[in-house]
Design an enzyme around this catalytic site. Structure first.
Site, short mmCIF file in Angstrom:
data_model
loop_
_atom_site.label_atom_id
_atom_site.label_comp_id
_atom_site.label_asym_id
_atom_site.label_seq_id
_atom_site.Cartn_x
_atom_site.Cartn_y
_atom_site.Cartn_z
N HIS A 1 41.83 36.92 42.06
CA HIS A 1 41.71 36.56 40.63
C HIS A 1 43.11 36.36 40.06
O HIS A 1 44.04 37.10 40.39
CB HIS A 1 40.96 37.66 39.87
CG HIS A 1 40.52 37.20 38.52
ND1 HIS A 1 41.38 37.11 37.46
CD2 HIS A 1 39.32 36.78 38.06
CE1 HIS A 1 40.73 36.64 36.41
NE2 HIS A 1 39.47 36.44 36.75
N GLU B 1 44.35 37.17 37.33
CA GLU B 1 44.90 38.35 36.65
C GLU B 1 45.56 39.28 37.68
O GLU B 1 46.58 39.91 37.40
CB GLU B 1 43.79 39.07 35.86
CG GLU B 1 43.40 38.26 34.63
CD GLU B 1 41.99 38.49 34.12
OE1 GLU B 1 41.34 39.46 34.54
OE2 GLU B 1 41.53 37.67 33.30
N SER C 1 35.76 30.48 30.72
CA SER C 1 35.04 30.29 29.45
C SER C 1 33.70 29.59 29.65
O SER C 1 33.27 28.80 28.81
CB SER C 1 35.92 29.53 28.44
OG SER C 1 37.09 30.28 28.16
N GLY D 1 33.36 35.76 33.11
CA GLY D 1 34.05 36.92 32.57
C GLY D 1 33.40 37.41 31.29
O GLY D 1 32.39 38.12 31.31
N GLY D 2 33.94 36.99 30.16
CA GLY D 2 33.50 37.49 28.86
C GLY D 2 31.99 37.44 28.66
O GLY D 2 31.38 38.41 28.17
N GLY E 1 39.22 33.19 29.55
CA GLY E 1 39.26 34.04 28.37
C GLY E 1 39.86 33.36 27.16
O GLY E 1 40.15 34.00 26.15
N GLU F 1 39.06 28.66 39.21
CA GLU F 1 39.25 29.20 37.87
C GLU F 1 40.59 28.72 37.31
O GLU F 1 41.63 29.34 37.57
CB GLU F 1 39.24 30.73 37.90
CG GLU F 1 37.93 31.31 38.40
CD GLU F 1 37.69 32.69 37.80
OE1 GLU F 1 36.61 32.90 37.27
OE2 GLU F 1 38.61 33.54 37.85
N ASN G 1 32.00 39.00 36.21
CA ASN G 1 33.23 39.76 36.47
C ASN G 1 33.50 40.56 35.21
O ASN G 1 34.01 40.02 34.24
CB ASN G 1 34.38 38.79 36.78
CG ASN G 1 35.72 39.51 36.88
OD1 ASN G 1 35.77 40.72 37.04
ND2 ASN G 1 36.81 38.75 36.79
N TRP G 2 33.12 41.83 35.27
CA TRP G 2 33.23 42.67 34.06
C TRP G 2 34.68 43.02 33.75
O TRP G 2 34.98 43.49 32.65
CB TRP G 2 32.42 43.95 34.23
CG TRP G 2 30.92 43.77 34.30
CD1 TRP G 2 30.23 42.59 34.24
CD2 TRP G 2 29.94 44.80 34.45
NE1 TRP G 2 28.88 42.83 34.34
CE2 TRP G 2 28.68 44.17 34.47
CE3 TRP G 2 30.01 46.19 34.57
CZ2 TRP G 2 27.48 44.90 34.60
CZ3 TRP G 2 28.83 46.92 34.72
CH2 TRP G 2 27.59 46.27 34.72
N LYS G 3 35.56 42.86 34.71
CA LYS G 3 36.98 43.23 34.55
C LYS G 3 37.09 44.72 34.17
O LYS G 3 36.28 45.52 34.61
CB LYS G 3 37.67 42.32 33.52
CG LYS G 3 37.42 40.84 33.79
CD LYS G 3 38.32 39.94 32.99
CE LYS G 3 37.91 38.50 33.24
NZ LYS G 3 38.85 37.56 32.65
C1 PEP Z 1 37.17 35.27 34.83
O1 PEP Z 1 38.11 35.96 34.48
O2 PEP Z 1 36.77 35.31 36.01
C2 PEP Z 1 36.57 34.41 33.83
C3 PEP Z 1 35.96 33.33 34.24
O3 PEP Z 1 36.70 34.80 32.50
P1 PEP Z 1 36.07 34.11 31.21
O4 PEP Z 1 34.66 33.70 31.57
O5 PEP Z 1 36.09 35.16 30.17
O6 PEP Z 1 36.91 32.93 30.90
#
Ligand code: PEP
Length: 252
Positions: free
Chosen positions: A97, A99, A215, A236-237, A175, A169, A9-11
């Site tokens: 999500h 966010e 994470s 994500g990251g 994040g 999640e 998920n590049w956001k």
């Molecule tokens: C996400 O936002 O879907 C996610 C899992 O982010 P991160 O891996 O950066 O915690």
């Protein structure tokens, strides 16, 4: 048989040229893996879908959008509909999500509509659920997750539900660098699979892919993915660097 999936998920990251390069790097690296043990998906901004699709054409990596509108078409300036996403050749859309729920006030009811529109457009859905830190501390996390899943997904019939991937999640792990322990994640994944079994039966529950997100990185992916109810990750990251993402893809 349920699939293992690692989805990025590049956001709201990367310009189109940067995203195209990242997609190329992931595509090439996935092509070089001999015994790939999971499906690989990249979730990219709307602006990148067509260009990234061209890069992925003929390869193994699947494409996802990160959202779609809660209307099919019309006077909704700035919105992008599920049929528009599908017309780029995308396979998936990420919905729910935290966010989007938190910053853009997406409700359980609105997400139910988005799920229906996405499935009607032929997209598969990666549907996110998860609790905040306050909800976990208050012990309401099981109830929160159940409400999110029942309210936005459980109106679907078995055939439609087969196109749903669930991503657990925990908001406190997204994040933040703080990962749920493999046991904490497994506890919730088993709870989710049990909810699916109660509604759709044991076979559908067994066939449902449930991803962990929060994470997840190369150093903790193998321990998470070894759990019986964790079928991969939403990343994500660590999906923004091909080497990190591949470290997770190859963690099975
Ligand atoms: C996400 O936002 O879907 C996610 C899992 O982010 P991160 O891996 O950066 O915690």
């Amino acid at each position: 048989m349920r699939k293992n999936i690692v989805a990025g998920n590049w956001k709201m990251n990367t310009t189109v040229p940067e995203g195209v390069q990242l997609a190329k790097d992931v595509n090439d690296a996935v092509a070089a893996v001999n015994d790939l043990k999971c499906d690989v998906v990249v979730g990219v901004p709307f602006t990148h879908l067509t260009a990234v699709k061209a890069v992925l054409e003929g390869g193994k990596v699947l494409l996802s959008a990160e959202n779609c509108a809660d209307h099919d078409k019309g006077a909704y300036t700035g919105e992008v509909s599920a049929p528009m996403v599908a017309s780029t050749g995308a396979d998936y859309v990420i919905l729910g999500h935290s966010e989007r729920r938190g910053y853009y006030n997406e409700t359980i009811e609105m997400l139910k509509t988005k799920v229906d529109l996405a499935l009607a457009a032929g997209l598969k859905v990666i549907f996110c659920c998860g609790e905040s830190l306050d909800e976990r501390k208050a012990g309401t996390h099981f109830e929160v997750i159940k409400n999110e899943l029942v309210g936005s997904l459980f109106h679907l019939d078995d055939k439609a539900f087969a196109n749903i991937v669930i991503a657990y999640e925990p908001i406190w792990a997204i994040g933040t660098g703080e990962t749920a322990t493999a046991d904490q994640a497994e506890e919730i994944h088993a709870f989710i699979r049990n909810l699916v079994a109660e509604k759709y039966g044991a076979q559908v529950a067994d066939d449902t892919t449930i991803l962990y997100g929060g994470s997840c990185k190369p150093s903790n992916a193998a321990e998470l993915f070894a759990k019986p109810d964790i079928d991969g990750g939403l990343i994500g990251g660590a999906s923004l660097k091909a080497a990190d993402f591949m470290g997770i893809v190859t963690a099975f």
